[in-house]
Enzyme design. Structure first.
Site, PDB file in Angstrom:
ATOM      1  N   LYS A 184      40.604  27.844  33.231  1.00  0.00           N
ATOM      2  CA  LYS A 184      39.289  27.937  33.884  1.00  0.00           C
ATOM      3  C   LYS A 184      38.168  27.494  32.925  1.00  0.00           C
ATOM      4  CE  LYS A 184      41.010  29.257  37.769  1.00  0.00           C
ATOM      5  NZ  LYS A 184      41.676  30.481  38.043  1.00  0.00           N
TER       6      LYS A 184
HETATM    7  C1  LIG Z   1      42.426  31.319  39.178  1.00  0.00           C
HETATM    8  C2  LIG Z   1      41.971  31.794  40.495  1.00  0.00           C
HETATM    9  C3  LIG Z   1      42.130  33.126  40.903  1.00  0.00           C
HETATM   10  C4  LIG Z   1      42.912  34.132  40.139  1.00  0.00           C
HETATM   11  O1  LIG Z   1      42.485  34.303  38.857  1.00  0.00           O
HETATM   12  P1  LIG Z   1      43.374  35.124  37.807  1.00  0.00           P
HETATM   13  O2  LIG Z   1      42.357  35.432  36.739  1.00  0.00           O
HETATM   14  O3  LIG Z   1      44.439  34.204  37.342  1.00  0.00           O
HETATM   15  O4  LIG Z   1      43.897  36.330  38.473  1.00  0.00           O
HETATM   16  C5  LIG Z   1      41.572  33.526  42.097  1.00  0.00           C
HETATM   17  N1  LIG Z   1      40.939  32.646  42.896  1.00  0.00           N
HETATM   18  C6  LIG Z   1      40.795  31.351  42.566  1.00  0.00           C
HETATM   19  C7  LIG Z   1      40.060  30.437  43.488  1.00  0.00           C
HETATM   20  C8  LIG Z   1      41.328  30.882  41.363  1.00  0.00           C
HETATM   21  O5  LIG Z   1      41.206  29.590  41.054  1.00  0.00           O
END
Ligand SMILES: *Cc1c(COP(=O)(O)O)cnc(C)c1O
Length: 381
Positions: A184
């Site tokens: 991210k």
């Molecule tokens: C990555 C992601 C999540 C989940 O995030 P985690 O921190 O891995 O639990 C939820 N929603 C979206 C749109 C994502 O891209």
């Protein structure tokens, strides 16, 4: 695979290394001063009263739905063109999901009219996802929520630092949830943040993040308390100090990193606009966090072949997303869902590499390889 251009890459350097080592030598490893500072700084970024660092965005979403009182008998409206955690977390509460369709090829976010069609007497909340960091039409969605008295949960996993009409994404709804997973915009390995302006929601989240306990280990270490009560069915969704230190180091880079992402996105748009690709979000309102660079192949094109061509040149690609309602578990649970726009777009979608430290040579390679791959799959070829 040894990619010449990976899909995503960390922007880590000595800042992150020192931040982690400082915590190690401090001998206090979970939820303490560093986590508090990370929360304070993140709340400033989003312009909200409360921010809670948590284990990941999936549990942030779970806490959001629970803190809003959502449970068995309730329904949450959500997109299918998202990561499965958006809706899994709603199902954890015992609620049901109703999928709404997206705007179309130009904008992969939820369509307000499609949301309204899914509202029933059981609907409690709308979960929106700012796809790729591009803002959903929040004015229309908040108006709809007010008219039907629904809560709004923003899955802002792609959108730290993004704004719409000067207001941060994540601050529009009742609760905003961010992810710090390693690919991210802001990375701590695993990690997440829940933000809210609602004091009542904040109080429930504070309790449920840590077993429903009224005091924390940190409070007792500080000498503020000796004992605790348990007043909610809570969880252990805490973040540790090591990850919070990474988060603070990454937060300091976020604005510049997002600007790099924007510049690369604009370069891609310019250099791919004369191809057969459709380029979503070119007319999106500011200010995206540019988490992903999605493209759409011509309808009916051989996507696997296109991705294989790029792979052969060392360029990693991905699909965002296989729609949730087409996964086996969800097909069994919700066999009758039909989302024409989502299905049409999802079948054509490919994500190209995008990360702040991409060199000009990498961008050149992706553009050239994309053009060659398009020739390979062209009907006349
Ligand atoms: C990555 C992601 C999540 C989940 O995030 P985690 O921190 O891995 O639990 C939820 N929603 C979206 C749109 C994502 O891209």
């Amino acid at each position: 695979m040894n990619w010449r251009v990976p899909l995503a890459d960390l922007h880590y350097d000595l800042n992150e290394e020192h931040a982690v080592l400082d915590v190690l030598w401090s001998r206090w490893l979970t939820m303490g001063m560093v986590t508090q500072e990370f929360e304070t700084e993140f709340a400033k970024l989003v312009g909200v009263k409360h921010a809670f660092a948590v284990t990941n965005a999936t549990v942030a979403l779970h806490l959001a739905y629970r803190a809003l009182g959502i449970g068995p008998g309730d329904e949450v409206i959500a997109p299918a063109l998202t990561f499965v955690a958006t809706t899994n977390a709603a199902l954890y509460t015992g609620a049901e999901v109703r999928f709404a369709d997206i705007l179309g090829a130009h904008d992969l976010n939820l369509a307000p009219a499609a949301i309204e069609k899914q509202i029933t007497p059981r609907t409690c909340a709308i979960a929106v996802v700012h796809y790729g960091g591009y803002p959903c039409p929040m004015d229309a969605i908040m108006e709809l929520a007010a008219r039907y008295k629904l809560a709004v949960v923003e899955d802002a996993a792609h959108a730290p630092g993004a704004t719409l009409n000067g207001k941060a994404l994540g601050a529009w709804g009742d609760v905003g949830c961010f992810s710090f997973f390693s690919n991210k915009n802001l990375s701590t390995g695993e990690g997440g943040m829940l933000v809210t302006n609602r004091d009542d929601v904040a109080e429930r989240v504070r309790l449920m993040r840590s077993h429903g306990m009224t005091t924390l280990t940190w409070d007792r270490h500080q000498g503020h308390a000796y004992t605790y009560d348990v007043v909610e069915l809570g969880y252990n969704y805490r973040m540790d100090e090591l990850r919070s230190a990474l988060g603070l180091a990454q937060l300091r880079k976020l604005r510049a990193d997002n600007l790099c992402r924007q510049a690369i996105t604009e370069t891609y748009w310019q250099r791919l606009q004369d191809t057969a690709l459709e380029l979503p979000f070119r007319d999106a309102p500011a200010q995206s966090a540019h988490h992903l660079f999605p493209v759409l192949l011509p309808p009916g094109a051989n996507r696997q072949r296109f991705m294989d061509c790029l792979r052969a040149e060392g360029v990693q690609t991905s699909i965002h997303y296989p729609p949730i309602h087409q996964f086996t578990y969800y097909r069994k649970r919700y066999p009758d869902v039909a989302l024409p726009q989502t299905e049409a777009v999802a079948a054509r979608q490919v994500t190209l590499p995008l990360f702040p430290m991409m060199s000009d040579a990498m961008i050149d390679l992706v553009v050239a390889a994309t053009r060659r791959a398009l020739k390979e799959i062209a009907p006349s070829a």
